[in-house]
Scaffold this motif. Structure first.
Motif, PDB file in Angstrom:
ATOM      1  N   LEU A  86       0.866  -1.149  -0.107  1.00 47.80           N
ATOM      2  CA  LEU A  86       0.003   0.072   0.142  1.00 47.80           C
ATOM      3  C   LEU A  86       0.912   1.103  -0.011  1.00 47.80           C
ATOM      4  CD1 LEU A  86      -2.848  -1.020   2.414  1.00 47.80           C
ATOM      5  CD2 LEU A  86      -2.748  -0.850  -0.016  1.00 47.80           C
ATOM      6  N   THR A  87       1.823   1.300   0.680  1.00 45.17           N
ATOM      7  CA  THR A  87       3.102   2.365   0.872  1.00 45.17           C
ATOM      8  C   THR A  87       3.452   2.754  -0.725  1.00 45.17           C
ATOM      9  OG1 THR A  87       3.558   1.854   3.113  1.00 45.17           O
ATOM     10  CG2 THR A  87       4.774   3.361   1.810  1.00 45.17           C
ATOM     11  N   PHE A  88       3.783   1.671  -1.458  1.00 44.74           N
ATOM     12  CA  PHE A  88       4.528   1.911  -2.612  1.00 44.74           C
ATOM     13  C   PHE A  88       3.501   2.367  -3.831  1.00 44.74           C
ATOM     14  CE2 PHE A  88       8.180  -0.208  -0.798  1.00 44.74           C
ATOM     15  CZ  PHE A  88       9.300   0.563  -1.478  1.00 44.74           C
ATOM     16  N   THR A  89       2.169   1.744  -3.444  1.00 40.40           N
ATOM     17  CA  THR A  89       1.192   2.102  -4.366  1.00 40.40           C
ATOM     18  C   THR A  89       0.722   3.425  -4.264  1.00 40.40           C
ATOM     19  OG1 THR A  89       0.084  -0.234  -4.411  1.00 40.40           O
ATOM     20  CG2 THR A  89      -1.311   1.417  -4.984  1.00 40.40           C
ATOM     21  N   ALA A  90       0.513   3.898  -2.907  1.00 38.32           N
ATOM     22  CA  ALA A  90       0.319   5.387  -2.778  1.00 38.32           C
ATOM     23  C   ALA A  90       1.429   6.160  -3.488  1.00 38.32           C
ATOM     24  CB  ALA A  90       0.022   5.552  -1.159  1.00 38.32           C
ATOM     25  N   ALA A  91       2.637   6.052  -3.088  1.00 37.62           N
ATOM     26  CA  ALA A  91       3.670   6.727  -3.586  1.00 37.62           C
ATOM     27  C   ALA A  91       3.826   6.752  -5.151  1.00 37.62           C
ATOM     28  CB  ALA A  91       5.032   6.113  -3.271  1.00 37.62           C
ATOM     29  N   TRP A  92       3.357   5.646  -5.572  1.00 38.85           N
ATOM     30  CA  TRP A  92       3.330   5.394  -7.338  1.00 38.85           C
ATOM     31  C   TRP A  92       2.123   6.457  -7.755  1.00 38.85           C
ATOM     32  CZ3 TRP A  92      -0.454   3.979 -10.852  1.00 38.85           C
ATOM     33  CH2 TRP A  92       0.002   3.843 -12.036  1.00 38.85           C
ATOM     34  N   VAL A  93       1.205   6.228  -7.103  1.00 41.05           N
ATOM     35  CA  VAL A  93      -0.074   7.085  -7.548  1.00 41.05           C
ATOM     36  C   VAL A  93       0.146   8.646  -7.532  1.00 41.05           C
ATOM     37  CG1 VAL A  93      -2.501   7.588  -6.988  1.00 41.05           C
ATOM     38  CG2 VAL A  93      -2.032   5.372  -6.990  1.00 41.05           C
ATOM     39  N   GLY A  94       0.784   8.849  -6.363  1.00 40.82           N
ATOM     40  CA  GLY A  94       1.073  10.577  -6.070  1.00 40.82           C
ATOM     41  C   GLY A  94       2.115  11.025  -6.875  1.00 40.82           C
ATOM     42  N   LEU A  95       3.087  10.290  -7.246  1.00 44.08           N
ATOM     43  CA  LEU A  95       4.373  10.754  -7.981  1.00 44.08           C
ATOM     44  C   LEU A  95       4.141  10.266  -9.302  1.00 44.08           C
ATOM     45  CD1 LEU A  95       6.903   9.843  -5.200  1.00 44.08           C
ATOM     46  CD2 LEU A  95       5.794  11.978  -5.624  1.00 44.08           C
ATOM     47  N   VAL A  96       3.552   9.253  -9.726  1.00 44.94           N
ATOM     48  CA  VAL A  96       3.679   9.064 -11.320  1.00 44.94           C
ATOM     49  C   VAL A  96       2.163   9.230 -11.787  1.00 44.94           C
ATOM     50  CG1 VAL A  96       4.285   7.099 -12.741  1.00 44.94           C
ATOM     51  CG2 VAL A  96       5.474   7.385 -10.786  1.00 44.94           C
ATOM     52  N   PHE A  97       1.127   8.452 -11.370  1.00 43.70           N
ATOM     53  CA  PHE A  97      -0.145   8.255 -12.048  1.00 43.70           C
ATOM     54  C   PHE A  97      -0.753   9.883 -12.055  1.00 43.70           C
ATOM     55  CE2 PHE A  97      -4.628   7.804 -11.905  1.00 43.70           C
ATOM     56  CZ  PHE A  97      -4.976   7.117 -13.263  1.00 43.70           C
ATOM     57  N   MET A  98      -0.842  10.580 -10.726  1.00 47.73           N
ATOM     58  CA  MET A  98      -1.678  11.803 -10.812  1.00 47.73           C
ATOM     59  C   MET A  98      -1.032  12.708 -11.946  1.00 47.73           C
ATOM     60  SD  MET A  98      -4.526  11.346  -9.543  1.00 47.73           S
ATOM     61  CE  MET A  98      -4.865  13.031  -9.419  1.00 47.73           C
ATOM     62  N   PRO A  99       0.478  12.960 -11.798  1.00 48.34           N
ATOM     63  CA  PRO A  99       1.002  14.027 -12.414  1.00 48.34           C
ATOM     64  C   PRO A  99       0.961  13.832 -13.986  1.00 48.34           C
ATOM     65  CG  PRO A  99       2.474  13.352 -10.563  1.00 48.34           C
ATOM     66  CD  PRO A  99       1.368  12.387 -10.653  1.00 48.34           C
ATOM     67  N   ASN A 100       1.006  12.236 -14.474  1.00 47.83           N
ATOM     68  CA  ASN A 100       0.680  11.973 -15.778  1.00 47.83           C
ATOM     69  C   ASN A 100      -0.579  12.319 -16.470  1.00 47.83           C
ATOM     70  OD1 ASN A 100       3.160  10.637 -17.523  1.00 47.83           O
ATOM     71  ND2 ASN A 100       3.477  10.003 -15.301  1.00 47.83           N
ATOM     72  N   ALA A 101      -1.618  11.983 -15.508  1.00 43.36           N
ATOM     73  CA  ALA A 101      -3.027  12.129 -15.913  1.00 43.36           C
ATOM     74  C   ALA A 101      -3.237  13.771 -15.897  1.00 43.36           C
ATOM     75  CB  ALA A 101      -3.816  11.619 -14.655  1.00 43.36           C
ATOM     76  N   GLN A 102      -2.779  14.461 -15.051  1.00 47.05           N
ATOM     77  CA  GLN A 102      -2.822  15.911 -15.093  1.00 47.05           C
ATOM     78  C   GLN A 102      -2.193  16.456 -16.526  1.00 47.05           C
ATOM     79  OE1 GLN A 102      -1.183  17.282 -11.525  1.00 47.05           O
ATOM     80  NE2 GLN A 102      -2.943  16.673 -10.285  1.00 47.05           N
ATOM     81  N   LEU A 103      -1.042  15.945 -16.930  1.00 45.52           N
ATOM     82  CA  LEU A 103      -0.336  16.558 -18.224  1.00 45.52           C
ATOM     83  C   LEU A 103      -1.186  16.085 -19.191  1.00 45.52           C
ATOM     84  CD1 LEU A 103       2.084  17.654 -19.622  1.00 45.52           C
ATOM     85  CD2 LEU A 103       3.290  15.383 -19.221  1.00 45.52           C
ATOM     86  N   LYS A 104      -1.774  14.757 -19.433  1.00 43.72           N
ATOM     87  CA  LYS A 104      -2.847  14.312 -20.351  1.00 43.72           C
ATOM     88  C   LYS A 104      -3.813  15.355 -20.701  1.00 43.72           C
ATOM     89  CE  LYS A 104      -1.423   9.536 -20.443  1.00 43.72           C
ATOM     90  NZ  LYS A 104      -1.756   8.366 -20.167  1.00 43.72           N
ATOM     91  N   ASP A 105      -4.471  15.794 -19.451  1.00 43.13           N
ATOM     92  CA  ASP A 105      -5.499  16.631 -19.699  1.00 43.13           C
ATOM     93  C   ASP A 105      -4.972  18.018 -20.393  1.00 43.13           C
ATOM     94  OD1 ASP A 105      -7.263  14.982 -18.252  1.00 43.13           O
ATOM     95  OD2 ASP A 105      -6.954  15.868 -16.293  1.00 43.13           O
ATOM     96  N   VAL A 106      -3.883  18.594 -19.800  1.00 41.24           N
ATOM     97  CA  VAL A 106      -3.285  19.759 -20.377  1.00 41.24           C
ATOM     98  C   VAL A 106      -3.017  19.643 -21.909  1.00 41.24           C
ATOM     99  CG1 VAL A 106      -1.386  21.334 -20.319  1.00 41.24           C
ATOM    100  CG2 VAL A 106      -2.299  20.566 -18.334  1.00 41.24           C
ATOM    101  N   GLN A 107      -2.479  18.486 -22.350  1.00 41.93           N
ATOM    102  CA  GLN A 107      -2.018  18.118 -23.525  1.00 41.93           C
ATOM    103  C   GLN A 107      -3.501  18.065 -24.316  1.00 41.93           C
ATOM    104  OE1 GLN A 107       0.183  14.549 -22.960  1.00 41.93           O
ATOM    105  NE2 GLN A 107       2.076  15.360 -23.307  1.00 41.93           N
ATOM    106  N   ALA A 108      -4.367  17.378 -24.031  1.00 39.34           N
ATOM    107  CA  ALA A 108      -5.732  17.340 -24.516  1.00 39.34           C
ATOM    108  C   ALA A 108      -6.225  18.487 -24.979  1.00 39.34           C
ATOM    109  CB  ALA A 108      -6.832  16.312 -23.970  1.00 39.34           C
ATOM    110  N   ALA A 109      -6.088  19.618 -23.863  1.00 40.13           N
ATOM    111  CA  ALA A 109      -6.702  20.930 -23.941  1.00 40.13           C
ATOM    112  C   ALA A 109      -5.902  21.811 -24.868  1.00 40.13           C
ATOM    113  CB  ALA A 109      -6.774  21.455 -22.727  1.00 40.13           C
ATOM    114  N   VAL A 110      -4.656  21.352 -25.042  1.00 43.00           N
ATOM    115  CA  VAL A 110      -3.887  22.171 -26.002  1.00 43.00           C
ATOM    116  C   VAL A 110      -3.923  21.648 -27.550  1.00 43.00           C
ATOM    117  CG1 VAL A 110      -1.349  22.639 -26.806  1.00 43.00           C
ATOM    118  CG2 VAL A 110      -1.976  22.908 -24.463  1.00 43.00           C
ATOM    119  N   VAL A 111      -4.202  20.299 -27.588  1.00 41.71           N
ATOM    120  CA  VAL A 111      -4.280  19.827 -28.762  1.00 41.71           C
ATOM    121  C   VAL A 111      -5.687  20.069 -29.515  1.00 41.71           C
ATOM    122  CG1 VAL A 111      -4.355  17.662 -30.022  1.00 41.71           C
ATOM    123  CG2 VAL A 111      -2.504  18.155 -28.520  1.00 41.71           C
ATOM    124  N   GLU A 112      -6.720  19.848 -28.682  1.00 43.17           N
ATOM    125  CA  GLU A 112      -8.063  19.974 -29.161  1.00 43.17           C
ATOM    126  C   GLU A 112      -8.619  21.540 -29.048  1.00 43.17           C
ATOM    127  OE1 GLU A 112     -10.028  17.268 -26.666  1.00 43.17           O
ATOM    128  OE2 GLU A 112      -9.356  15.571 -27.100  1.00 43.17           O
TER     129      GLU A 112
END
Length: 209
Positions: free
Chosen positions: A13-39
């Motif tokens: 759970l510790t490593f999962t929470a760290a991965w979600v916070g440091l990898v998954f969420m930033p990448n999801a936010q970046l994809k939102d920005v990329q989609a807004a820019v592209v579309e």
């Protein structure tokens, strides 16, 4: 009592929470920005780098340009950036959507380069500036980069982008029959510098449906 499963679950759970916070969420936010820019616009800004510009960006990093130049226009109490003419607006995270790593920089030994492609679109100027900065900016403390150029014997007509030495710098011109021309690394670097232009408008994200 066997605590092994509980310890394993806690570590998992510790490593999962760290991965979600440091990898998954930033990448999801970046994809939102990329989609807004592209579309959001038929004329997408910022545009991706061309092959030459991407190569020049690597030269920019390798030669340490980031240590003396920033790429961020600041606002608020730093409105002086706009007053200096470095850009018409403050920098936005969307300006860097194609940049990895982002070269914001922390030093301004030289001017900010966020919009140098808009302020100085001349390739000839950039080549002279790289070869000997004082040729175009008297009193500049920037280090020269003559190793990004080569002396070549003229065959037929001079190369169009060969350096033109004038005024008191004419003494630096090579002997008759030779010319100083930019290497591929110099051409790539200048291509990257000319691509640095964030003078386009960026509407609020909520307007980009």
């Amino acid at each position: 009592m066997n605590y092994g499963p509980l310890i394993f679950l806690g570590v998992f759970l510790t490593f999962t929470a760290a991965w979600v916070g440091l990898v998954f969420m930033p990448n999801a936010q970046l994809k939102d920005v990329q989609a807004a820019v592209v579309e959001g616009s038929a004329n997408t800004n910022p545009r991706p780098y061309s092959g030459l510009e991407a190569s020049g960006r690597r030269v920019y990093v390798a030669e340490g340009c980031v240590y003396c130049h920033s790429q961020q226009i600041r606002a608020g109490s730093y409105q002086a950036d706009v007053e200096r003419g470095w850009g018409p607006r403050r920098s936005d995270p969307r300006d860097y959507v194609h940049d990895y790593p982002v070269l914001l920089g922390t030093m301004r030994t030289g001017p900010d380069l966020t919009n140098i492609g808009s302020r100085q679109p001349s390739s000839a100027w950039h080549y002279l500036h790289l070869y000997d900065p004082q040729m175009v900016v008297p009193g500049s403390i920037m280090a020269p980069y003559p190793f990004l150029f080569e002396k070549r014997k003229i065959s037929g007509q001079p190369t169009p982008d060969s350096l033109k030495f004038t005024g008191r710098y004419a003494v630096n011109a090579p002997e008759a029959g030779y010319e100083i021309v930019p290497t591929e690394r110099a051409r790539a670097l200048v291509g990257y510098l000319k691509s640095l232009d964030h003078t386009y408008d960026l509407p609020p994200l909520e307007e980009r449906k």
